[in-house]
Design an enzyme around this catalytic site. Structure first.
Site, PDB file in Angstrom:
ATOM      1  N   THR A 339      19.669  42.580 -18.465  1.00 26.34           N
ATOM      2  CA  THR A 339      20.473  42.746 -17.258  1.00 26.34           C
ATOM      3  C   THR A 339      21.904  43.062 -17.676  1.00 26.34           C
ATOM      4  O   THR A 339      22.417  42.492 -18.644  1.00 26.34           O
ATOM      5  CB  THR A 339      20.425  41.484 -16.367  1.00 26.34           C
ATOM      6  OG1 THR A 339      21.213  41.705 -15.187  1.00 26.34           O
ATOM      7  CG2 THR A 339      20.956  40.252 -17.083  1.00 26.34           C
ATOM      8  N   HIS A 391      13.858  26.847 -24.272  1.00 23.86           N
ATOM      9  CA  HIS A 391      13.879  26.073 -25.517  1.00 23.86           C
ATOM     10  C   HIS A 391      12.523  25.434 -25.833  1.00 23.86           C
ATOM     11  O   HIS A 391      12.299  24.944 -26.942  1.00 23.86           O
ATOM     12  CB  HIS A 391      14.952  24.976 -25.402  1.00 23.86           C
ATOM     13  CG  HIS A 391      15.462  24.492 -26.717  1.00 23.86           C
ATOM     14  ND1 HIS A 391      15.207  25.130 -27.912  1.00 23.86           N
ATOM     15  CD2 HIS A 391      16.231  23.414 -27.041  1.00 23.86           C
ATOM     16  CE1 HIS A 391      15.786  24.477 -28.900  1.00 23.86           C
ATOM     17  NE2 HIS A 391      16.413  23.417 -28.404  1.00 23.86           N
TER      18      HIS A 391
END
Length: 420
Positions: A339, A391
């Protein structure tokens, strides 16, 4: 009589909102003719009539939410298109069955033969559930209102539906008190605009991603001097050779990301249940801003395409997005997203991961800044980049290494050409 049914558009799409009827009751309809526009959370779909005839009945109005499999209109193959004959027919048909006019949602739910339609908690308050949870509940014939969600916000997810199907029945959940109505807005000071379906779904999914992933963001900065110089030298010859296709920065970043995804496969993965699926394909989503919000069509097989092919695909997808011509196939199945907030002047941001992907790269504005180069202070065109990642799949070393590799390839575009 031919039923007009909301078709199965994609596995992840279970319902849509009627945007507009192109045909009115009494209008002649050709076989394959577009009669109604349906807005889903991904694209606007045009529903056609499978047979020629006359539209004699409309069972859903503009603004109504309809589920896949629901009957929304009927076409009479032997009907006459004359307006005087069609109008009374609808009135006579409606008179003995007023419930059809008063409760269109019940009419829409009843005809769905393939999967039982899940009822709402009440007539005033819908159960908050993900599209996948709604689909699974329909398949299992489970009432969403009977499920006790784990989410403290009350949102029903797939795990809740699956657990409900196997666990012993729990005591009935007490109905939540109706929320207090918001005070009426002062129209002279506040303009109230109803959210579109796509905005509502996007808001729900962004919130869901932030609540269901262990999302972190790592940053770096890129010296754009060399890639800007290369682009300046080559852009005219590139455009001439490739029939007007412009050489932009996005193709450089797409190729850099693709090379880094090969080096760090966890960034190109996703979690499915208790498994990690490592994608062996490279379909990079490019976020495109449209008047209706952000959409993310995918450039397919970026590892097999050159700069011109990537630039051409990005340009074509951007035009389709702004003209509302994107197909579901353009939006599904991406493995990574880029983006670019820099086109709007953003200096730095933390992008939110797209869907079930593991990471997203955020590009930003190019700004002339003083930096140290070989012990001397020089003014260079610099760009901050951000990698938001899950994560649970990607550790800190992998995330930093991935972003550092992207930085090094952009700062040394000759190496990027060799990678390509």
């Amino acid at each position: 009589m031919i039923d007009i049914i909301v078709p199965e558009l994609a596995e992840s799409i279970t319902e849509g909102e009627i945007v507009r009827w192109v045909k009115n009751v009494g209008d002649a309809v050709e076989k394959g003719e577009f009669i109604v526009e349906l807005e889903t959370d991904k694209v606007n779909a045009e529903i056609i009539s499978e047979e020629a005839g006359v539209l004699v009945e409309v069972l859903a109005q503009e603004g109504d939410v309809v589920e896949v499999g629901a009957v929304i209109a009927r076409v009479d193959p032997n009907g006459s298109a004359s307006a005087p004959a069609a109008a009374p027919a609808k009135e006579e048909k409606a008179a003995p069955a007023p419930a059809k006019e008063e409760a269109p949602k019940e009419e829409k739910a009843a005809p769905a033969p393939v999967a039982p339609v899940v009822e709402e908690t009440s007539s005033n308050d819908r159960v908050i559930a993900s599209p996948a949870a709604r689909k699974l509940a329909r398949e299992k014939g489970i009432d969403l209102a009977a499920i006790n969600p784990v989410d403290p916000q009350g949102r029903v997810r797939v795990q809740d539906v699956a657990a409900h199907g196997t666990a012993p029945a729990a005591p009935a959940k007490a109905a939540a008190p109706a929320p207090k109505a918001a005070p009426a807005a002062d129209e002279s000071r506040v303009e109230v605009v109803k959210m579109t379906r796509r905005q509502k779904v996007a808001a729900t999914r962004l919130l869901e991603v932030s609540q269901t992933t262990a999302m972190l963001t790592t940053f770096n900065e890129i010296d754009m001097t060399n890639v800007m110089a290369l682009r300046k030298r080559k852009k005219d010859a590139f455009m001439e050779k490739h029939n007007g296709t412009k050489l932009g920065f996005m193709s450089f970043f797409t190729k850099a990301v693709t090379a880094a995804l090969k080096a760090y496969p966890a960034v190109n993965a996703k979690i499915v249940g208790d498994e990690i699926h490592y994608n062996k394909f490279f379909d990079v989503g490019i976020a495109v801003s449209t008047p209706d919000g952000l959409v993310v069509p995918n450039v397919r097989d970026t590892d097999r395409k050159n700069f011109a092919e990537i630039e051409g695909d990005i340009a074509d997808l951007a035009v389709k997005a702004r003209n509302k011509k994107l197909a579901l196939s353009d939006l599904e199945g991406g493995s990574f997203t880029i983006t670019n907030g820099g086109v709007f002047g953003s200096l730095m941001s933390t992008p939110i991961i797209n869907g079930d992907q593991a990471a997203i790269l955020g590009m930003h504005n190019i700004v002339q800044r003083p930096i140290a180069v070989n012990g001397e202070v020089e003014v260079r065109p610099m760009m901050y980049v951000a990698l938001s990642y899950d994560h649970r799949i990607i550790n800190g070393k992998e995330s930093v290494g991935f972003l550092k590799m992207v930085k090094e390839l952009i700062e040394n575009p000759e190496d990027l050409l060799l990678e390509a």
